[in-house]
Write an enzyme that holds these catalytic residues in place. Structure first.
Site, PDB file in Angstrom:
ATOM      1  N   SER A 141     -40.623  42.726 142.334  1.00  0.00           N
ATOM      2  CA  SER A 141     -41.630  43.325 143.211  1.00  0.00           C
ATOM      3  C   SER A 141     -42.538  44.330 142.500  1.00  0.00           C
ATOM      4  O   SER A 141     -43.449  44.879 143.098  1.00  0.00           O
ATOM      5  CB  SER A 141     -40.965  43.969 144.414  1.00  0.00           C
ATOM      6  OG  SER A 141     -40.298  45.122 144.012  1.00  0.00           O
ATOM      7  N   LYS A 173     -38.818  50.889 151.574  1.00  0.00           N
ATOM      8  CA  LYS A 173     -39.869  51.256 150.617  1.00  0.00           C
ATOM      9  C   LYS A 173     -40.906  52.164 151.284  1.00  0.00           C
ATOM     10  O   LYS A 173     -41.377  53.135 150.693  1.00  0.00           O
ATOM     11  CB  LYS A 173     -40.543  49.992 150.065  1.00  0.00           C
ATOM     12  CG  LYS A 173     -39.657  49.259 149.064  1.00  0.00           C
ATOM     13  CD  LYS A 173     -40.315  48.007 148.584  1.00  0.00           C
ATOM     14  CE  LYS A 173     -39.471  47.354 147.483  1.00  0.00           C
ATOM     15  NZ  LYS A 173     -40.023  46.077 147.054  1.00  0.00           N
TER      16      LYS A 173
END
Ligand code: ADP
Length: 825
Positions: A699, A742
């Site tokens: 990611s 996140k």
């Protein structure tokens, strides 16, 4: 007496002799044999022989030994002419006669002799006179005869060692004989064989054949004697051992008696038997227990085996087989308890309540096991504890972190030294009830190795269809786990083996927002720690600002474990001050100013982002086992040979992401006004700080690309912006996992704008309102959309990026110099 056919051994000189029938005895020529004679006819025959026949008599065996008055036809036809050596009259009227066998003979005719009746005579005053034909042995001295004689002597020597009845003198005499017939007759009288076998021998007229038969009988008797001897020795050994053990046991008993312990042990075994018979347990377990107890009774208590069996019995007795605790499932009360113990966690609580409601309706536990997944300190274990309280079950906890051996779950077989049941049964023994709430912590931290896969054993434990017959290796009995309420916890869903995931209903507990932590700290953790440290609520007042400061500057976590620890420290130090001041009613106020004194220097930098925009530095967002985090990526460009360095413990996937990002930049070089081969003369160094922590995952793709472009162009990246997204070689942005964590991390780090993949839009539903409100979230599909937002560049620099021109169409661009130039506009 049967008339025999003529044969060549027949002697012509027949004679008449008195006849004496023999019962179960055969007298051979050359042998001397004492016999007791009682029958009247026999006594008359002996008297007749002694007076008129030169002390010779014909001895013939009866065919039926039980017959009292056998006629001549009921005797064998071949017998032995014997000489009467001695006659001894005994007081009871019988006589003992010593005979010496002289020669084989065959009876031809017989004649009954009737004696005149005298007074006192019994009816037996008659005997037979037989006409006999003596048979003379015809010995031929052949090699075969010699060999048979030799073999017979040898085997006789061996036989004499086993059969002590052959006197050494006779042995010497026999050894000296050199005709097979005589040897056979001499040996035959010493054999143990029955009279029929002996009569057969007597009737064999071929001397060689007779000796061979004798040899066979000796061999047979040796074999029998040998077997007898081994059996005797074995029995003797066994008896000696038994006697020894018996003796020692008696001694032990005597010692115990002397020390007053004998009764204790007997009483103990008696008590075990009563418990085994009365305790509520499955019949199979009871039967096994009683049979082990039986073994125990005959074992010496000091033996190692005794302890093993004793321990096993203790386990059978101590396990709560059928013992159930009264449970109450008042749904309303259960909700109150869950709310009282935990702030927020609406969704997990809702799911747990639904689960309990179904259980209440279905009256059974069958159904998937609950699995609480989330970062450390978010309240997974304490939630499970609350469920136990709410349902009135005992709480047991087993941490599976680091379990790598199947035997830890299922136990070792009893044959192992120091074997024990597995941890499941150990925990149930501790719980004392068979329906506790069993919390299996850290189910994602089990590992498999050569000793077997613990997760496969766990599959059986957690499968409602199978766990009513859970088989522990130590116990070796089926144990019913179907009443146990299992809840499992894990940090990382991906690390749980798929078959296990399949059996569980996953409930995620994401990290907490700052505001939630504030509430938890104020309303739950602080009161808990005040009490734990012996304070009273009026002794301490912690300001809201101080709590916020503790959350921001002393902890950096998704859960509240460290926060609780810091609050505990504040309470402990306050308790100390209280004692020093010796004023138990004092009130201490904890504000921002007192934190440095109480907790030391700040442990976490305020927000993890950079203070100002920097060239080649870009904020990424990572999702780790402990929640989300900010991950700053730094890229430096220097003259070189086209190499790519990575440092900061990057995993393979991350290195590949870096290469993919670089490929993207190279394919877009004309848009950035870079020469197509710009990379040949430079080296790129990618570093991710906090180098000691390993990092991996795809990611960081767009973050790497942004940092590389920024470094190549010499333009800074916004420091209040963070991004996450996987990148393809063509710059497409692919979705990522852990969005919620996140975004929480971004908010904690005071980030304003977050760039996320468009495909993750659906996950925004999971993110709390408060977080979404505080962040500017940009959804992107392509890196071309990321760069203009992230890199602080003159207005028109990235305009061309919106072209959908084919990639690398700029290969025809001319090379305009060979210095490692990096152009920036
Ligand atoms: P985990 O098992 O998830 O690692 P714990 O259950 O051990 O975490 O929780 C750590 C501490 O935080 C416990 O003292 C727990 O009571 C507290 N805690 C966690 N979440 C909450 C909450 N929502 N409300 C109140 N206390 C909480």
């Amino acid at each position: 007496m049967s008339e025999s056919k003529s044969d060549k051994n027949k002697s012509p000189q027949s004679m008449h002799l008195p006849l004496m029938p023999l019962r179960e005895v055969v007298v051979f020529p050359y042998s001397i044999m004492p016999l007791f004679v009682g029958r009247g006819s026999s006594i008359h025959a002996i008297e007749a022989a002694s007076s008129g026949y030169d002390k010779r008599i014909m001895l013939v065996a009866q065919r039926q030994p039980e017959q009292d008055k056998p006629g001549p036809d009921e005797l064998y036809s071949i017998g032995t002419i014997a000489k009467i050596l001695q006659v001894l009259r005994l007081p009871d009227g019988t006589i003992k006669v010593l005979f010496e066998g002289v020669q084989r003979a065959r009876c031809i005719e017989s004649e009954l002799v009737q004696l005149p009746r005298q007074e006192g005579d019994n009816e037996d005053n008659e005997y037979y006179i037989v006409k006999v034909e003596p048979i003379t042995d015809v010995d031929k001295s052949t090699i075969e005869a010699e060999a048979t004689i030799q073999a017979t002597v040898e085997s006789l020597e061996e036989y004499s060692k086993l059969n002590k009845k052959i006197p050494p003198d006779s042995l010497n005499t026999i050894s000296g004989v050199n005709t097979p017939g005589r040897m056979a007759d001499l040996v035959a009288s010493y054999l143990k064989a029955d009279y029929k076998t002996k009569q057969d021998l007597l009737e064999i007229l071929d001397t060689q054949e007779r000796l061979i038969k004798v040899y066979e009988i000796i061999q047979n008797e040796i074999a029998v004697a040998n077997i007898e001897r081994t059996i005797k020795n074995r029995v003797k050994g066994q008896m000696e051992r038994n006697q020894r053990e018996y003796y020692l046991n008696e001694q032990i008993k005597a010692i115990h008696k002397e020390m007053g312990r004998e009764d204790d042990q007997q009483a103990e075994l008696q008590e075990l038997e009563i418990i085994l018979k009365e305790k509520d347990m499955p019949e199979e377990a009871r039967a096994k227990g009683l049979s082990e107890l039986k073994k125990l009774r005959v074992m010496p208590p000091s033996s190692a085996e005794y302890t093993v069996v004793r321990n096993y019995l203790d386990w059978i007795i101590d396990l709560p087989w059928n013992k159930l605790q009264e449970t109450n499932l008042d749904i309303k009360k259960a909700r109150e308890i869950l709310d009282a113990d935990h702030y927020g966690l609406e969704k997990p609580k809702e799911r747990i309540m639904e689960y309990l409601a179904v259980q209440k309706l279905a009256h059974k536990l069958k159904g998937p096991i609950l699995c609480l997944v989330g970062p450390p300190g978010v309240g997974k274990t304490s939630l499970a504890k609350s469920v136990a309280r709410a349902t009135g079950r005992e709480f047991v906890r087993l941490s599976l972190g680091g379990v790598r051996d199947e035997a830890e779950i299922r136990g070792h077989r009893r044959t192992y030294v120091g074997a024990l049941p597995g941890k499941i049964l150990q925990s149930l023994k501790r719980a004392k009830y068979n329906n506790p709430l069993f919390c299996l912590d850290e189910i994602d931290k089990m590992t498999a190795d050569f000793r077997g896969d613990p997760s496969s054993a766990l599959l059986e434990v957690l499968d409602p269809e199978q766990n009513n017959t859970f088989n522990d290796h130590y116990l070796d009995l089926d144990y019913d786990l179907s009443q146990v309420f299992f809840i499992t916890t894990a940090n990382n869903l991906q690390a749980i083996p798929l078959p296990l995931q399949d059996r569980m209903e996953i409930i995620t507990l994401p990290g907490y927002l700052e505001t939630e932590k504030q509430h938890i700290a104020k309303d739950y953790l602080l009161p808990k720690q005040i009490e734990a440290n012996g304070l009273k609520p009026e002794n301490i007042t912690v300001s809201d600002k101080a709590i916020t400061e503790v959350i921001r500057s002393y902890t950096r976590e998704a859960g509240v474990r460290n926060l609780e620890r810091e609050i505990a420290t504040i309470c402990r130090k306050t308790a100390m001050q209280l004692v020093e001041k010796d004023d138990l009613a004092a009130n201490f106020k904890v504000g921002i100013g007192s934190l440095a004194r109480l907790l030391g220097v700040k442990k976490v930098r305020h927000g993890a982002r950079e203070q100002e925009p920097l060239v080649g530095v870009c904020n990424g967002l990572a999702y780790t086992g402990v929640g989300g985090d900010i991950l700053t990526i730094e890229v430096a460009v220097m003259p070189g040979k086209g190499r790519l360095h990575t440092t900061g413990k990057l995993g393979d996937v991350m290195k590949e992401s870096a290469e993919a990002a670089l490929t993207y930049v190279r394919s877009r070089s004309d848009h950035f006004d870079l020469r197509p081969d710009f990379h040949k003369n430079i080296d790129l160094h990618i570093h991710v700080p906090e180098g000691a922590t390993p990092k991996d995952g795809p990611s960081a793709g767009i973050t790497l690309a942004t940092a590389i472009v920024s470094a190549l162009l010499g333009l800074p990246v916004r420091n209040d912006l963070a991004m996450t997204g996987e990148i393809t070689l063509r710059g497409r942005v692919l979705p990522i996992g852990g969005l919620r964590e996140k975004l929480l991390a971004a908010q904690r780090a005071l980030i304003k704008t977050v760039i996320i993949p468009l495909d993750n839009e659906k996950d925004l539903k999971e993110v709390p309102e408060a977080v979404l409100k505080g962040l500017d979230i940009q959804l992107v599909e392509h890196v071309d959309e990321v760069l203009p937002q992230a890199i602080l560049a003159p207005k028109n620099l990235f305009e061309r990026l919106s072209d959908t021109a084919p990639l690398c169409h700029n290969l025809k661009l001319t090379d305009n110099g060979d210095s490692p130039t990096v152009h920036a506009q």
